[in-house]
Design a protein around this motif. Sequence first.
Motif, PDB file in Angstrom:
ATOM      1  N   GLY A  10      53.357   4.391  13.404  1.00  0.00           N
ATOM      2  CA  GLY A  10      52.274   3.442  13.625  1.00  0.00           C
ATOM      3  C   GLY A  10      51.504   3.165  12.343  1.00  0.00           C
ATOM      4  O   GLY A  10      51.886   3.613  11.260  1.00  0.00           O
ATOM      5  N   PRO A  11      50.398   2.428  12.426  1.00  0.00           N
ATOM      6  CA  PRO A  11      49.692   1.940  11.245  1.00  0.00           C
ATOM      7  C   PRO A  11      48.847   2.973  10.498  1.00  0.00           C
ATOM      8  O   PRO A  11      48.440   2.731   9.367  1.00  0.00           O
ATOM      9  CB  PRO A  11      48.795   0.843  11.815  1.00  0.00           C
ATOM     10  CG  PRO A  11      48.507   1.316  13.210  1.00  0.00           C
ATOM     11  CD  PRO A  11      49.784   1.944  13.681  1.00  0.00           C
ATOM     12  N   GLY A  12      48.553   4.096  11.138  1.00  0.00           N
ATOM     13  CA  GLY A  12      47.729   5.090  10.445  1.00  0.00           C
ATOM     14  C   GLY A  12      47.114   6.111  11.378  1.00  0.00           C
ATOM     15  O   GLY A  12      47.397   7.302  11.288  1.00  0.00           O
ATOM     16  N   HIS A  33      58.670  13.149   6.412  1.00  0.00           N
ATOM     17  CA  HIS A  33      57.653  12.130   6.660  1.00  0.00           C
ATOM     18  C   HIS A  33      57.301  11.311   5.423  1.00  0.00           C
ATOM     19  O   HIS A  33      57.384  11.778   4.291  1.00  0.00           O
ATOM     20  CB  HIS A  33      56.387  12.773   7.230  1.00  0.00           C
ATOM     21  CG  HIS A  33      55.741  13.777   6.311  1.00  0.00           C
ATOM     22  ND1 HIS A  33      54.790  13.425   5.381  1.00  0.00           N
ATOM     23  CD2 HIS A  33      55.919  15.120   6.187  1.00  0.00           C
ATOM     24  CE1 HIS A  33      54.400  14.507   4.720  1.00  0.00           C
ATOM     25  NE2 HIS A  33      55.073  15.546   5.185  1.00  0.00           N
ATOM     26  N   ASP A  34      56.894  10.065   5.691  1.00  0.00           N
ATOM     27  CA  ASP A  34      56.461   9.152   4.636  1.00  0.00           C
ATOM     28  C   ASP A  34      55.112   9.571   4.068  1.00  0.00           C
ATOM     29  O   ASP A  34      54.341  10.291   4.705  1.00  0.00           O
ATOM     30  CB  ASP A  34      56.333   7.726   5.192  1.00  0.00           C
ATOM     31  CG  ASP A  34      57.670   7.024   5.328  1.00  0.00           C
ATOM     32  OD1 ASP A  34      58.675   7.578   4.847  1.00  0.00           O
ATOM     33  OD2 ASP A  34      57.701   5.926   5.907  1.00  0.00           O
ATOM     34  N   ALA A  35      54.812   9.010   2.889  1.00  0.00           N
ATOM     35  CA  ALA A  35      53.532   9.287   2.247  1.00  0.00           C
ATOM     36  C   ALA A  35      52.371   8.663   3.019  1.00  0.00           C
ATOM     37  O   ALA A  35      51.242   9.171   2.976  1.00  0.00           O
ATOM     38  CB  ALA A  35      53.546   8.751   0.818  1.00  0.00           C
ATOM     39  N   LEU A  36      52.621   7.564   3.729  1.00  0.00           N
ATOM     40  CA  LEU A  36      51.554   6.866   4.443  1.00  0.00           C
ATOM     41  C   LEU A  36      51.219   7.499   5.789  1.00  0.00           C
ATOM     42  O   LEU A  36      50.279   7.066   6.451  1.00  0.00           O
ATOM     43  CB  LEU A  36      51.940   5.404   4.656  1.00  0.00           C
ATOM     44  CG  LEU A  36      52.057   4.556   3.385  1.00  0.00           C
ATOM     45  CD1 LEU A  36      52.469   3.132   3.740  1.00  0.00           C
ATOM     46  CD2 LEU A  36      50.756   4.556   2.610  1.00  0.00           C
ATOM     47  N   VAL A  37      51.976   8.490   6.207  1.00  0.00           N
ATOM     48  CA  VAL A  37      51.677   9.163   7.476  1.00  0.00           C
ATOM     49  C   VAL A  37      50.432  10.029   7.317  1.00  0.00           C
ATOM     50  O   VAL A  37      50.335  10.847   6.400  1.00  0.00           O
ATOM     51  CB  VAL A  37      52.878  10.024   7.918  1.00  0.00           C
ATOM     52  CG1 VAL A  37      52.503  10.898   9.113  1.00  0.00           C
ATOM     53  CG2 VAL A  37      54.062   9.132   8.270  1.00  0.00           C
ATOM     54  N   LYS A  86      58.361   7.670  10.006  1.00  0.00           N
ATOM     55  CA  LYS A  86      58.169   6.554   9.096  1.00  0.00           C
ATOM     56  C   LYS A  86      56.905   5.785   9.456  1.00  0.00           C
ATOM     57  O   LYS A  86      56.630   5.532  10.633  1.00  0.00           O
ATOM     58  CB  LYS A  86      59.388   5.623   9.138  1.00  0.00           C
ATOM     59  CG  LYS A  86      60.706   6.357   8.870  1.00  0.00           C
ATOM     60  CD  LYS A  86      61.907   5.495   9.133  1.00  0.00           C
ATOM     61  CE  LYS A  86      62.179   4.534   8.001  1.00  0.00           C
ATOM     62  NZ  LYS A  86      62.611   5.207   6.763  1.00  0.00           N
ATOM     63  N   GLY A  87      56.140   5.374   8.452  1.00  0.00           N
ATOM     64  CA  GLY A  87      54.926   4.615   8.702  1.00  0.00           C
ATOM     65  C   GLY A  87      55.222   3.290   9.397  1.00  0.00           C
ATOM     66  O   GLY A  87      56.244   2.666   9.151  1.00  0.00           O
ATOM     67  N   GLY A  88      54.326   2.866  10.287  1.00  0.00           N
ATOM     68  CA  GLY A  88      54.505   1.599  10.982  1.00  0.00           C
ATOM     69  C   GLY A  88      55.686   1.653  11.929  1.00  0.00           C
ATOM     70  O   GLY A  88      55.801   2.550  12.759  1.00  0.00           O
ATOM     71  N   ASP A  89      56.589   0.677  11.799  1.00  0.00           N
ATOM     72  CA  ASP A  89      57.809   0.631  12.594  1.00  0.00           C
ATOM     73  C   ASP A  89      58.997   0.880  11.686  1.00  0.00           C
ATOM     74  O   ASP A  89      59.071   0.307  10.588  1.00  0.00           O
ATOM     75  CB  ASP A  89      57.952  -0.734  13.270  1.00  0.00           C
ATOM     76  CG  ASP A  89      59.181  -0.793  14.146  1.00  0.00           C
ATOM     77  OD1 ASP A  89      59.074  -0.468  15.346  1.00  0.00           O
ATOM     78  OD2 ASP A  89      60.265  -1.148  13.636  1.00  0.00           O
ATOM     79  N   PRO A  90      59.949   1.709  12.100  1.00  0.00           N
ATOM     80  CA  PRO A  90      61.080   2.053  11.224  1.00  0.00           C
ATOM     81  C   PRO A  90      61.905   0.853  10.775  1.00  0.00           C
ATOM     82  O   PRO A  90      62.482   0.851   9.691  1.00  0.00           O
ATOM     83  CB  PRO A  90      61.932   2.987  12.095  1.00  0.00           C
ATOM     84  CG  PRO A  90      61.001   3.526  13.112  1.00  0.00           C
ATOM     85  CD  PRO A  90      60.022   2.424  13.379  1.00  0.00           C
ATOM     86  N   CYS A 195      44.464   0.388   7.364  1.00  0.00           N
ATOM     87  CA  CYS A 195      44.268  -0.048   8.747  1.00  0.00           C
ATOM     88  C   CYS A 195      44.264   1.106   9.744  1.00  0.00           C
ATOM     89  O   CYS A 195      45.103   2.002   9.676  1.00  0.00           O
ATOM     90  CB  CYS A 195      45.359  -1.041   9.107  1.00  0.00           C
ATOM     91  SG  CYS A 195      45.301  -1.603  10.812  1.00  0.00           S
ATOM     92  N   SER A 196      43.318   1.079  10.648  1.00  0.00           N
ATOM     93  CA  SER A 196      43.167   1.990  11.794  1.00  0.00           C
ATOM     94  C   SER A 196      42.712   3.397  11.418  1.00  0.00           C
ATOM     95  O   SER A 196      42.551   4.251  12.290  1.00  0.00           O
ATOM     96  CB  SER A 196      44.461   2.067  12.623  1.00  0.00           C
ATOM     97  OG  SER A 196      45.423   2.908  12.034  1.00  0.00           O
ATOM     98  N   THR A 197      42.515   3.680  10.138  1.00  0.00           N
ATOM     99  CA  THR A 197      42.046   4.998   9.721  1.00  0.00           C
ATOM    100  C   THR A 197      40.539   4.971   9.491  1.00  0.00           C
ATOM    101  O   THR A 197      39.909   3.913   9.513  1.00  0.00           O
ATOM    102  CB  THR A 197      42.732   5.447   8.415  1.00  0.00           C
ATOM    103  OG1 THR A 197      42.219   4.675   7.315  1.00  0.00           O
ATOM    104  CG2 THR A 197      44.248   5.259   8.506  1.00  0.00           C
ATOM    105  N   ALA A 198      39.964   6.142   9.227  1.00  0.00           N
ATOM    106  CA  ALA A 198      38.530   6.214   8.942  1.00  0.00           C
ATOM    107  C   ALA A 198      38.184   5.523   7.622  1.00  0.00           C
ATOM    108  O   ALA A 198      37.019   5.230   7.355  1.00  0.00           O
ATOM    109  CB  ALA A 198      38.094   7.683   8.891  1.00  0.00           C
ATOM    110  N   ARG A 199      39.180   5.252   6.802  1.00  0.00           N
ATOM    111  CA  ARG A 199      38.967   4.613   5.494  1.00  0.00           C
ATOM    112  C   ARG A 199      39.136   3.096   5.546  1.00  0.00           C
ATOM    113  O   ARG A 199      39.081   2.433   4.516  1.00  0.00           O
ATOM    114  CB  ARG A 199      39.960   5.187   4.470  1.00  0.00           C
ATOM    115  CG  ARG A 199      39.927   6.700   4.358  1.00  0.00           C
ATOM    116  CD  ARG A 199      40.953   7.216   3.358  1.00  0.00           C
ATOM    117  NE  ARG A 199      42.320   6.782   3.670  1.00  0.00           N
ATOM    118  CZ  ARG A 199      43.083   7.315   4.611  1.00  0.00           C
ATOM    119  NH1 ARG A 199      42.606   8.306   5.359  1.00  0.00           N
ATOM    120  NH2 ARG A 199      44.311   6.874   4.826  1.00  0.00           N
ATOM    121  N   GLU A 200      39.353   2.550   6.726  1.00  0.00           N
ATOM    122  CA  GLU A 200      39.642   1.113   6.843  1.00  0.00           C
ATOM    123  C   GLU A 200      38.507   0.254   6.279  1.00  0.00           C
ATOM    124  O   GLU A 200      37.327   0.507   6.520  1.00  0.00           O
ATOM    125  CB  GLU A 200      39.877   0.736   8.303  1.00  0.00           C
ATOM    126  CG  GLU A 200      40.166  -0.748   8.493  1.00  0.00           C
ATOM    127  CD  GLU A 200      40.380  -1.130   9.936  1.00  0.00           C
ATOM    128  OE1 GLU A 200      41.431  -0.765  10.486  1.00  0.00           O
ATOM    129  OE2 GLU A 200      39.485  -1.777  10.516  1.00  0.00           O
TER     130      GLU A 200
END
Length: 255
Positions: A10-12, A33-37, A86-90, A195-200
């Motif tokens: 997903g997005p974050g 896992h990806d770096a964006l996870v 994977k971040g987002g959709d594979p 997106c969707s994180t506390a840092r958005e």
Amino acid sequence: MGKVYLIGAGPGAADLITVRGARLLGLADVVLHDALVEPAMLDYAPIHARRIAVGKRCGQLSTAQQFINKQIVDAALEHDVVVRLKGGDPMLFGRADEEMRALEAAGIEYEVVPGITAALASAASLKRSLTLRGVSRSVALATFSRAPGSDEIREQVNADSLVFYMGRDSGVEIARQLIEAGRPGSTPVAIVEACSTARERTLSLTLEGLAAGAAVNWVQASQPSLLMIGEAFADRQRLAQSCAGAVGNNALAAA
């Protein structure tokens, strides 16, 4: 020989993974896992599960794709359940096809579990519909990265709403090319970061402003961001007027 699950994180935000994705992650022996996870996402995995970071980040030292493929295959030869998170959709800008081909060549069973891609989550955060009657009936998901000799971004110009992934450092060039291709400089632009994180964070401007470098000092190199371009990303008052006009025109046409 184990089974591999290519799961979209997903997005974050950790709670935006699908129920199926979270359930399978909870069975994992190994998680690549990806770096964006987000770190909190890995809490779904069992304590004993081995966690291996194999992320790719634009402009930063990252794991070569061939080595990632080998790690996935090797893990499946040793463990029952292997998760490639994977971040987002594979299946969107995730190099999933290369990993699937490697698994197929090794005769390893795999399954793909979809995830919410950043474009959909960002539209939700902005409270802007990617498709909107009378405003946007088509959407293009694109990346500025391209194979040598390809035709830059002109093929996306005909879509009403454009969403550029991995365009953080290329915003000025993207905007200039779109204006040269015929997009009005007044076209609304939204940038959604983390997106969707506390840092958005979000930034609203125009294509002309983006081309002039108005966002250069705003974006943070450490955070992923999305460029969203089109009338669908205008302020809500302007959108209301556009939609009202479209409804009125349809009524006249019907009469």
